[in-house]
Design an enzyme around this catalytic site. Structure first.
Site, PDB file in Angstrom:
ATOM      1  N   ALA A 112       1.003  -1.225  -0.086  1.00 31.40           N
ATOM      2  CA  ALA A 112       0.115  -0.127  -0.151  1.00 31.40           C
ATOM      3  C   ALA A 112       0.842   1.082  -0.057  1.00 31.40           C
ATOM      4  CB  ALA A 112      -0.622  -0.103   1.020  1.00 31.40           C
ATOM      5  N   CYS A 167       3.391   3.513 -17.393  1.00 35.24           N
ATOM      6  CA  CYS A 167       2.920   2.218 -18.058  1.00 35.24           C
ATOM      7  C   CYS A 167       1.534   2.119 -17.411  1.00 35.24           C
ATOM      8  CB  CYS A 167       3.573   1.109 -17.756  1.00 35.24           C
ATOM      9  SG  CYS A 167       5.166   1.175 -18.245  1.00 35.24           S
TER      10      CYS A 167
HETATM   11  C1  UGA Z   1       5.364  -2.015 -15.315  1.00 40.29           C
HETATM   12  C2  UGA Z   1       5.046  -3.675 -15.091  1.00 40.29           C
HETATM   13  O1  UGA Z   1       5.416  -4.026 -13.877  1.00 40.29           O
HETATM   14  C3  UGA Z   1       5.926  -4.234 -16.209  1.00 40.29           C
HETATM   15  O2  UGA Z   1       5.745  -5.775 -16.272  1.00 40.29           O
HETATM   16  C4  UGA Z   1       5.671  -3.632 -17.517  1.00 40.29           C
HETATM   17  O3  UGA Z   1       6.366  -4.260 -18.578  1.00 40.29           O
HETATM   18  C5  UGA Z   1       5.784  -2.050 -17.616  1.00 40.29           C
HETATM   19  O4  UGA Z   1       4.909  -1.604 -16.623  1.00 40.29           O
HETATM   20  C6  UGA Z   1       5.378  -1.491 -18.695  1.00 40.29           C
HETATM   21  O5  UGA Z   1       4.348  -1.662 -19.445  1.00 40.29           O
HETATM   22  O6  UGA Z   1       6.342  -1.301 -19.800  1.00 40.29           O
HETATM   23  P1  UGA Z   1       7.031  -0.123 -14.379  1.00 40.29           P
HETATM   24  O7  UGA Z   1       5.894   0.900 -14.756  1.00 40.29           O
HETATM   25  O8  UGA Z   1       8.331  -0.009 -14.766  1.00 40.29           O
HETATM   26  O9  UGA Z   1       6.293  -1.609 -14.954  1.00 40.29           O
HETATM   27  O10 UGA Z   1       6.946  -0.265 -12.687  1.00 40.29           O
HETATM   28  P2  UGA Z   1       6.276  -1.218 -11.507  1.00 40.29           P
HETATM   29  O11 UGA Z   1       7.372  -1.643 -10.677  1.00 40.29           O
HETATM   30  O12 UGA Z   1       5.456  -2.148 -12.277  1.00 40.29           O
HETATM   31  O13 UGA Z   1       5.625  -0.178 -10.626  1.00 40.29           O
HETATM   32  C7  UGA Z   1       4.621   0.760 -10.961  1.00 40.29           C
HETATM   33  C8  UGA Z   1       4.140   1.685 -10.078  1.00 40.29           C
HETATM   34  O14 UGA Z   1       3.298   0.885  -9.049  1.00 40.29           O
HETATM   35  C9  UGA Z   1       5.015   2.583  -9.237  1.00 40.29           C
HETATM   36  O15 UGA Z   1       4.582   3.787  -9.090  1.00 40.29           O
HETATM   37  C10 UGA Z   1       5.192   1.713  -7.950  1.00 40.29           C
HETATM   38  O16 UGA Z   1       5.494   2.608  -6.877  1.00 40.29           O
HETATM   39  C11 UGA Z   1       3.766   1.258  -7.662  1.00 40.29           C
HETATM   40  N1  UGA Z   1       3.583   0.100  -6.961  1.00 40.29           N
HETATM   41  C12 UGA Z   1       4.118  -1.206  -7.361  1.00 40.29           C
HETATM   42  C13 UGA Z   1       2.910  -0.012  -5.720  1.00 40.29           C
HETATM   43  O17 UGA Z   1       2.405   1.281  -5.466  1.00 40.29           O
HETATM   44  N2  UGA Z   1       2.696  -1.046  -4.929  1.00 40.29           N
HETATM   45  C14 UGA Z   1       3.086  -2.019  -5.198  1.00 40.29           C
HETATM   46  O18 UGA Z   1       3.121  -3.022  -4.448  1.00 40.29           O
HETATM   47  C15 UGA Z   1       3.911  -2.242  -6.455  1.00 40.29           C
END
Ligand code: UGA
Length: 434
Positions: free
Chosen positions: A256, A264
């Site tokens: 959270a 993305c």
């Molecule tokens: C995301 C996907 O995870 C990849 O698999 C995908 O290839 C990529 O988008 C894309 O479409 O190109 P990304 O945007 O680099 O990757 O980052 P994430 O690690 O997924 O995090 C995204 C957001 O969710 C961040 O702001 C992160 O802080 C947030 N997040 C993530 C949370 O708030 N809680 C979580 O438990 C996990």
């Protein structure tokens, strides 16, 4: 094998580097001459850990080349990956003009069989549209294929994801295209042991949208649970842990916080909602996911407001501008929501981020950007944590408390243990924890 990758953003450059490193000859094409110029000088237009070293290694081995010309890229390889931007366009739909432009240019120039592979995240049926575009602009009857090969890499761990993917998805319409893609990925499949899934193009395109939307749903779900936790005196971390140990649920993406950002999730969920609308399905669940994400930011803003009462003339230290650690990307980052609001309310802001400040400064020039955390928090009335950078995790809380005018911390990433921070004398607000 020769491969051309069009687009040198996070997806294109990492993909091209991975292909070169597994032994292919790669030409990276971008119409932005500045980016190509930088790459030729071995300077990276984006930050991604280890990328520079790997690009250097493959350039020196003669396996990586750069060009601003699609024609050169079309001559260079039988297979062209399209990894150009698909920014949000009219009414939340993805803007596909760059994809179309590449298809048209390749069609006008090619003289023998070419396989065009869409790598960018695109709405379902883009492959079909690309096929129509190529057919329309071909000068003579030359055979070609279009395929979909969505990218699943995450910024910050992009190279690891490219070399060790959970799966590779290819959407193909001919054995020739399937065989070319199988050959390209053979070293990755062998090394990582991952599955290479073959399906039709629409299914491959949808797999990508559905995956990102599901992950965003997981985040919004736990964020909604965090709100209930706050009201019920429960601890969202313990709840998430208890949920995540069930293998059917899984523990990842149940943190959270201040909500998801980046280039993305926000864009892809929005595009999926609009795409579903167009196809005749109202994807209400995803609309709710979007609302919860926005509400999470507003809720944290209210906590700031509640604690400070009057924001005007208060000094607020903002720790973290990137949308997550390990990247300099600020697209749809929570910082872009908070900072304009706090400025409008009359706060004096000091902004810290280990690598994303220059990108943020392009959008918000002239603000007070600092490079040292302690210098950033000196005399602050409140510290707002927006990115869980290791430097923030490692902060010396005693020194932090001594440096601040009033030790108030709003932690949008649940970095610290509430009990121990409060014992040190902080007024501490986090997300979904008593
Ligand atoms: C995301 C996907 O995870 C990849 O698999 C995908 O290839 C990529 O988008 C894309 O479409 O190109 P990304 O945007 O680099 O990757 O980052 P994430 O690690 O997924 O995090 C995204 C957001 O969710 C961040 O702001 C992160 O802080 C947030 N997040 C993530 C949370 O708030 N809680 C979580 O438990 C996990």
């Amino acid at each position: 094998m020769n491969i051309t990758v069009v687009g040198t953003g996070y997806v294109g450059l990492v993909t091209g580097t991975c292909f070169a490193d597994i032994g292919h000859n790669v030409m990276c094409v971008d119409n932005d001459a500045r980016k190509i110029d930088m790459l030729r000088k071995l300077k990276m237009p984006i930050y991604e850990e280890d990328l520079e070293d790997l690009v250097r290694k493959n350039v020196e081995a003669g396996r990586m080349h750069f060009s601003t010309s699609i024609n050169e890229g079309t001559d260079f390889a039988e297979v062209l990956f399209i990894a150009v931007g698909t920014p949000p366009g009219y009414r939340g739909q993805a803007n596909l003009s760059y994809v179309e432009q590449v298809g048209r240019q390749v069609a006008e120039h090619m003289t023998s069989y070419r396989l065009l592979v869409e790598k960018s995240t695109v709405p379902v049926n883009t492959g079909e549209q690309l096929k129509r575009t190529v057919t329309k602009y071909l000068r003579e009857d030359i055979p070609f294929d279009v395929a979909s090969n969505p990218e699943f890499l995450r910024e910050g761990t992009a190279l690891k994801d490219a070399f060790q993917p959970d799966r590779i998805v290819i959407g193909v319409e001919s054995e020739r295209a399937a065989s070319l893609l199988r050959n390209i990925y053979e070293p990755v499949v062998k090394r990582s042991g991952c599955e290479l899934l073959e399906m039709n193009m629409a299914s491959a395109e949808l797999t990508k949208h559905a995956s990102n939307s599901f992950l965003a749903t997981k985040i919004s779900f736990i964020n909604a649970v965090s709100r209930v936790c706050e009201l019920a005196g429960a601890n969202v971390e313990q709840v998430a842990h208890g949920m995540g140990l069930d293998h059917r649920i899984g523990s990842r993406f149940l943190n959270a916080g201040v909500g998801y950002g980046g280039s993305c999730f926000p864009k892809d969920v929005d595009a999926f909602v609009h795409l579903s609308d167009q196809l005749g399905y109202n994807f209400q669940l995803l609309r709710e996911v979007q609302k919860i994400n926005q509400a999470q930011r507003e809720h944290l803003m209210q906590k700031i407001q509640h604690e400070l009462w009057v924001i005007e003339n208060k000094t607020i230290a903002v720790l973290g501008l990137a949308f997550k650690p390990g990247t300099d990307d600020v697209r749809e980052a929570p910082s872009l929501y908070f900072i304009p609001q706090l400025l409008e309310a009359g706060a004096h802001l000091r902004l810290w981020d280990p690598i994303a400040s220059p990108k943020f400064e392009e959008i918000h020039p002239g603000l007070d950007y600092r490079t040292d955390i302690m210098d950033t928090v000196q005399g602050a009335d409140l510290v707002l944590i927006l990115t869980d950078w290791p430097e923030v995790r490692d902060i010396d809380l005693d020194k932090l408390k001594d440096a601040m005018r009033t030790p108030v911390m709003i932690d949008g990433r649940n970095i610290f243990d509430p009990k121990s921070v409060r014992e040190k004398g902080f007024t501490y607000y986090s997300v979904g924890r008593p």
